[in-house]
Design a protein around this motif. Structure first.
Motif, mmCIF file in Angstrom:
data_model
loop_
_atom_site.group_PDB
_atom_site.id
_atom_site.type_symbol
_atom_site.label_atom_id
_atom_site.label_comp_id
_atom_site.label_asym_id
_atom_site.label_seq_id
_atom_site.Cartn_x
_atom_site.Cartn_y
_atom_site.Cartn_z
ATOM 1 N N VAL A 121 0.854 -1.178 0.000
ATOM 2 C CA VAL A 121 0.000 0.000 0.000
ATOM 3 C C VAL A 121 0.893 1.231 0.000
ATOM 4 C CG1 VAL A 121 -1.740 1.312 1.270
ATOM 5 C CG2 VAL A 121 -1.832 -1.196 1.256
ATOM 6 N N ILE A 122 0.564 2.168 -0.877
ATOM 7 C CA ILE A 122 1.192 3.481 -0.866
ATOM 8 C C ILE A 122 0.073 4.475 -0.573
ATOM 9 C CG2 ILE A 122 2.482 5.217 -2.155
ATOM 10 C CD1 ILE A 122 4.032 2.605 -1.842
ATOM 11 N N ALA A 123 0.183 5.148 0.557
ATOM 12 C CA ALA A 123 -0.787 6.182 0.920
ATOM 13 C C ALA A 123 -0.084 7.527 0.789
ATOM 14 C CB ALA A 123 -1.286 5.979 2.339
ATOM 15 N N ARG A 124 -0.632 8.398 -0.033
ATOM 16 C CA ARG A 124 -0.080 9.739 -0.264
ATOM 17 C C ARG A 124 -1.017 10.737 0.399
ATOM 18 N NH1 ARG A 124 -0.296 14.141 -3.778
ATOM 19 N NH2 ARG A 124 1.724 14.824 -4.580
ATOM 20 N N HIS B 232 4.251 3.744 3.461
ATOM 21 C CA HIS B 232 4.600 2.597 2.619
ATOM 22 C C HIS B 232 4.348 1.368 3.484
ATOM 23 C CE1 HIS B 232 7.503 -0.416 1.015
ATOM 24 N NE2 HIS B 232 6.841 -0.092 -0.083
ATOM 25 N N GLU C 101 -4.579 9.922 -1.197
ATOM 26 C CA GLU C 101 -4.651 8.915 -2.256
ATOM 27 C C GLU C 101 -4.145 7.604 -1.690
ATOM 28 O OE1 GLU C 101 -2.589 9.574 -5.979
ATOM 29 O OE2 GLU C 101 -3.236 11.668 -5.924
ATOM 30 N N LEU C 102 -4.850 6.560 -1.952
ATOM 31 C CA LEU C 102 -4.461 5.238 -1.467
ATOM 32 C C LEU C 102 -4.372 4.300 -2.667
ATOM 33 C CD1 LEU C 102 -4.084 3.640 1.238
ATOM 34 C CD2 LEU C 102 -6.435 2.906 0.919
ATOM 35 N N THR C 103 -3.214 3.662 -2.830
ATOM 36 C CA THR C 103 -3.015 2.709 -3.910
ATOM 37 C C THR C 103 -2.633 1.370 -3.296
ATOM 38 O OG1 THR C 103 -2.235 4.485 -5.346
ATOM 39 C CG2 THR C 103 -1.759 2.226 -6.043
ATOM 40 N N VAL C 104 -3.394 0.331 -3.635
ATOM 41 C CA VAL C 104 -3.116 -1.017 -3.161
ATOM 42 C C VAL C 104 -2.562 -1.800 -4.350
ATOM 43 C CG1 VAL C 104 -4.069 -3.105 -2.136
ATOM 44 C CG2 VAL C 104 -4.971 -0.869 -1.460
ATOM 45 N N LEU C 105 -1.372 -2.360 -4.158
ATOM 46 C CA LEU C 105 -0.656 -3.043 -5.236
ATOM 47 C C LEU C 105 -0.424 -4.507 -4.876
ATOM 48 C CD1 LEU C 105 1.980 -0.233 -5.402
ATOM 49 C CD2 LEU C 105 0.211 -0.588 -7.111
#
Length: 94
Positions: A4-7, A53, A86-90
């Motif tokens: 997870v990347i949280a911006r 991160h 912004e939250l991106t789950v990879l």
């Protein structure tokens, strides 16, 4: 495994307070089942731009984190301190 990347873009007047609240999340989150890594980072150019991160064993562990008491309390305590999130789950490509 999920990454997870949280911006987070803090409102400039709340950036220091927000970082302190985020620092308080590190120990309890790292102790959660399924948490493999949980780092707090800030931009070297913009102190109001903050990142988490994270690495989680699986979706269940991540979803449990999102419902954890310490994260819910953080969200409540920091309302109005964030301009944008912004939250991106990879997941790995195999």
């Amino acid at each position: 495994m999920l990454t997870v990347i949280a911006r987070i873009e803090a409102r400039p007047e709340f950036a220091a307070c927000l970082k302190q609240a985020m620092l308080a999340l590190l120990a309890p989150t790292r102790a959660e089942p399924g948490c493999l890594a949980y780092e707090l980072l800030e931009s070297s150019d913009d102190p109001a731009l903050i990142f988490f991160h994270e690495r989680w064993a699986d979706r269940d562990a991540l979803e449990a984190h999102w419902q954890s008491a310490h994260l819910l309390a953080y969200r409540d305590a920091t309302k109005g301190w964030i301009d944008r999130r912004e939250l991106t789950v990879l997941r790995p490509v195999e």
